[in-house]
Design a protein around this motif. Structure first.
Motif, mmCIF file in Angstrom:
data_model
loop_
_atom_site.group_PDB
_atom_site.id
_atom_site.type_symbol
_atom_site.label_atom_id
_atom_site.label_comp_id
_atom_site.label_asym_id
_atom_site.label_seq_id
_atom_site.Cartn_x
_atom_site.Cartn_y
_atom_site.Cartn_z
ATOM 1 N N LEU A 1 0.916 -1.183 0.193
ATOM 2 C CA LEU A 1 -0.050 -0.033 0.024
ATOM 3 C C LEU A 1 0.894 1.367 -0.075
ATOM 4 O O LEU A 1 2.046 1.160 0.440
ATOM 5 C CB LEU A 1 -0.960 -0.084 1.116
ATOM 6 C CG LEU A 1 -1.905 -1.090 1.354
ATOM 7 C CD1 LEU A 1 -2.628 -1.129 2.657
ATOM 8 C CD2 LEU A 1 -2.776 -1.125 0.118
ATOM 9 N N PRO A 2 0.449 2.462 -0.571
ATOM 10 C CA PRO A 2 1.138 3.549 -0.302
ATOM 11 C C PRO A 2 1.165 4.107 0.721
ATOM 12 O O PRO A 2 0.316 4.115 1.666
ATOM 13 C CB PRO A 2 0.397 4.549 -1.439
ATOM 14 C CG PRO A 2 -1.068 3.800 -1.378
ATOM 15 C CD PRO A 2 -1.015 2.410 -1.590
ATOM 16 N N GLY A 3 2.586 4.453 1.150
ATOM 17 C CA GLY A 3 2.816 5.343 2.566
ATOM 18 C C GLY A 3 2.437 6.575 2.118
ATOM 19 O O GLY A 3 1.869 7.169 1.067
ATOM 20 N N THR A 4 2.682 7.483 3.421
ATOM 21 C CA THR A 4 2.306 8.780 3.288
ATOM 22 C C THR A 4 3.177 9.590 2.374
ATOM 23 O O THR A 4 4.135 9.486 2.254
ATOM 24 C CB THR A 4 2.460 9.695 4.669
ATOM 25 O OG1 THR A 4 1.751 8.790 5.582
ATOM 26 C CG2 THR A 4 2.182 11.177 4.439
ATOM 27 N N GLY A 5 2.345 10.322 1.298
ATOM 28 C CA GLY A 5 3.044 11.172 0.121
ATOM 29 C C GLY A 5 3.365 10.321 -0.823
ATOM 30 O O GLY A 5 3.914 10.819 -1.907
ATOM 31 N N GLU A 6 3.023 9.001 -1.125
ATOM 32 C CA GLU A 6 3.403 8.287 -2.000
ATOM 33 C C GLU A 6 2.413 8.080 -3.134
ATOM 34 O O GLU A 6 1.345 8.555 -3.154
ATOM 35 C CB GLU A 6 3.776 6.677 -1.694
ATOM 36 C CG GLU A 6 5.034 6.382 -0.793
ATOM 37 C CD GLU A 6 5.274 4.931 -0.215
ATOM 38 O OE1 GLU A 6 4.819 4.210 -0.778
ATOM 39 O OE2 GLU A 6 6.213 4.802 0.284
ATOM 40 N N ASN A 7 2.687 7.706 -4.321
ATOM 41 C CA ASN A 7 1.751 7.632 -5.333
ATOM 42 C C ASN A 7 0.554 6.765 -4.779
ATOM 43 O O ASN A 7 0.950 5.599 -4.443
ATOM 44 C CB ASN A 7 2.512 7.013 -6.538
ATOM 45 C CG ASN A 7 1.609 6.956 -7.874
ATOM 46 O OD1 ASN A 7 0.383 7.422 -8.007
ATOM 47 N ND2 ASN A 7 1.828 5.715 -8.602
ATOM 48 N N PRO A 8 -0.393 7.398 -4.973
ATOM 49 C CA PRO A 8 -1.807 6.351 -4.504
ATOM 50 C C PRO A 8 -2.044 5.285 -5.337
ATOM 51 O O PRO A 8 -3.164 5.071 -6.060
ATOM 52 C CB PRO A 8 -2.998 7.383 -4.686
ATOM 53 C CG PRO A 8 -2.545 8.311 -5.500
ATOM 54 C CD PRO A 8 -0.868 8.262 -5.417
ATOM 55 N N ALA A 9 -1.229 4.243 -5.374
ATOM 56 C CA ALA A 9 -1.248 2.938 -6.191
ATOM 57 C C ALA A 9 -0.571 1.837 -5.227
ATOM 58 O O ALA A 9 0.143 1.916 -4.503
ATOM 59 C CB ALA A 9 -0.715 2.954 -7.471
ATOM 60 N N ALA A 10 -1.567 0.706 -5.223
ATOM 61 C CA ALA A 10 -1.041 -0.386 -4.584
ATOM 62 C C ALA A 10 -0.833 -1.751 -5.530
ATOM 63 O O ALA A 10 -1.454 -2.519 -5.860
ATOM 64 C CB ALA A 10 -2.108 -0.808 -3.606
ATOM 65 N N PRO A 11 0.621 -1.954 -5.688
ATOM 66 C CA PRO A 11 1.072 -2.976 -6.521
ATOM 67 C C PRO A 11 0.781 -4.213 -5.797
ATOM 68 O O PRO A 11 0.904 -4.451 -4.852
ATOM 69 C CB PRO A 11 2.564 -2.780 -6.845
ATOM 70 C CG PRO A 11 3.057 -2.093 -5.870
ATOM 71 C CD PRO A 11 1.757 -1.101 -5.442
ATOM 72 N N VAL A 12 0.402 -5.336 -6.581
ATOM 73 C CA VAL A 12 0.053 -6.657 -6.287
ATOM 74 C C VAL A 12 1.010 -7.627 -6.813
ATOM 75 O O VAL A 12 1.320 -7.633 -7.939
ATOM 76 C CB VAL A 12 -1.489 -7.057 -6.449
ATOM 77 C CG1 VAL A 12 -1.573 -8.527 -6.130
ATOM 78 C CG2 VAL A 12 -2.322 -6.260 -5.691
#
Length: 411
Positions: A366-377
């Motif tokens: 999951l994206p951390g604070t300030g990271e790109n709002p995307a969750a690679p699986v």
């Protein structure tokens, strides 16, 4: 996971004991057991709790048999469980009056899969009509194994006093703790020897020497394992409540299990008010699974969080996924082979997220604070897709379900 590390551990050479459909010792897998806290005379409540424990994964369930009413209830409890397709073996826990109950209620004696005898309070003499002998005779008559369970808190006082007196006359007396440990072991071994003299087969005996302190338990079982080849039951007598009970049990049992000592375990947790008794089963399973000795349910790897993960999103997803895996296991266990070995990662940021996810069967970062709002699986080490939006939890659960259906052979 499964038995990845078990081949590295030389197990205590113990005799195999058959308890219903369960094999104890002799190289068999370490068995998880638990105990009810209902009034056994309450047939409905006890049946429900045994069923709950068995559904959670308890492979043996011990019930208190302390009154004529409790003894009379045992066959009915067994019958109700059978009608629910629950064949978990029941162990009768006897203290003080077990010799009378097993004699007066033969249907109870037959319905139980094993008897637990505490030599510190059952009463024993050399007479063949003493309580201990009567209970052993019942076990032989009904072809039942016996656990001779010695407890620190109910140690045979005649034996303890005699050993303390003998110790006091030594030029260099041992401390009280050392003498008490030795008394526990001697009580167990003498009782087992007596049971064999009375005709109970060597491979129908399980021993335990339970205490409440971690270092005492480790010391006692190390010595006991050196002196006999009986199957051994491990557990603190009173582990405690919550994290204390879990930590104490893990600290003690992990050392012994790593040394190859122990054939069956119980985690004697004090339940939270209104809490589920089945927690002790889950803790026992997780000790064995995290040590690589057995696999019971898919494991979730999740990071602890840091300043990069100020959102609670990954925590909520990890909790939701873990609950989902547990809830699905009764169904998956019937349909798929090996699904209990699956590992799932739910990670909170880019630092370790992708790397940890690649090392599991399925992982999401999951994206951390300030990271790109995307969750690679990641699936089996390869990036498979990227999830976005408000439905990541539901979508990831579906991915897990689809993976299980594809990866693990249907029975």
């Amino acid at each position: 996971m499964g038995n990845v590390f078990q081949h590295l551990i030389e197990r205590h050479p113990s005799q195999r004991v058959s308890i219903g459909k369960i094999a104890l010792g002799g190289g068999a897998s370490i068995v998880v057991q638990s105990m009810t806290n209902t009034d056994t005379a309450d047939i409905g409540a006890t049946t429900r709790q045994v069923y709950e424990l068995a559904e959670a994964g308890s492979e043996l369930v011990r019930i208190t048999v302390n009154t004529p009413e409790a003894a009379a209830a045992v066959p009915q409890i067994r019958s109700r469980l059978d009608s629910m397709n629950c064949d978990v073996p029941l162990i009768g826990d006897f203290h003080y009056n077990g010799h009378r109950l097993l004699t007066e209620f033969p249907d109870c004696a037959q319905a139980l899969a094993k008897y637990r005898i505490n030599p510190g309070n059952v009463g024993r003499t050399r007479d063949e009509d003493d309580p201990f002998s009567i209970m052993i005779a019942a076990a032989i008559r009904h072809d039942k194994p016996v656990r001779i369970g010695v407890n620190w808190g109910s140690l045979d006082q005649n034996l303890a006093v005699r050993m303390m007196d003998e110790n006091s006359r030594l030029a260099q007396p041992k401390n009280v703790r050392e003498v008490t440990r030795a008394a526990l072991i001697l009580s167990a071994l003498q009782s087992a020897q007596r049971a064999e003299q009375l005709g109970l087969a060597h491979d129908r005996i399980v021993l335990s020497c339970k205490v409440s302190e971690v270092q005492d338990l480790i010391a006692v079982y190390r010595s006991l394992a050196q002196q006999c080849d009986y199957a051994l039951h491990l557990g603190l007598t009173e582990a405690g409540m919550g994290s204390k009970g879990i930590v104490a049990s893990t600290a003690a049992l992990a050392v012994l299990l790593q040394e190859g000592i122990g054939d069956t375990i119980r985690i004697s947790l004090t339940p939270e008010p209104g809490g589920s008794r089945a927690q002790e089963v889950l803790v026992a399973q997780e000790i064995l699974q995290t040590m690589g000795m057995r696999a019971f349910a898919p494991m979730v790897v999740a990071c602890p969080g840091c300043g990069r993960t100020t959102s609670t999103g990954f925590q909520e997803l990890a909790q939701s996924i873990q609950a989902h895996l547990r809830s699905q296991m009764p169904l998956w266990r019937e349909q798929y082979d090996g699904v209990e070995n699956m590992t799932v990662a739910v990670m909170g940021c880019i630092v370790n997220g992708p790397g940890e996810s690649k090392l599991t069967n399925i992982g999401i970062s999951l994206p951390g604070t300030g990271e790109n709002p995307a969750a690679p699986v990641y699936i089996d080490g390869e990036k498979a897709m990227t999830l976005r939006g408000d439905n990541i939890a539901a979508e990831f659960k579906q991915i897990v379900d689809e993976y299980v259906a594809k990866k693990y052979a249907r029975r």
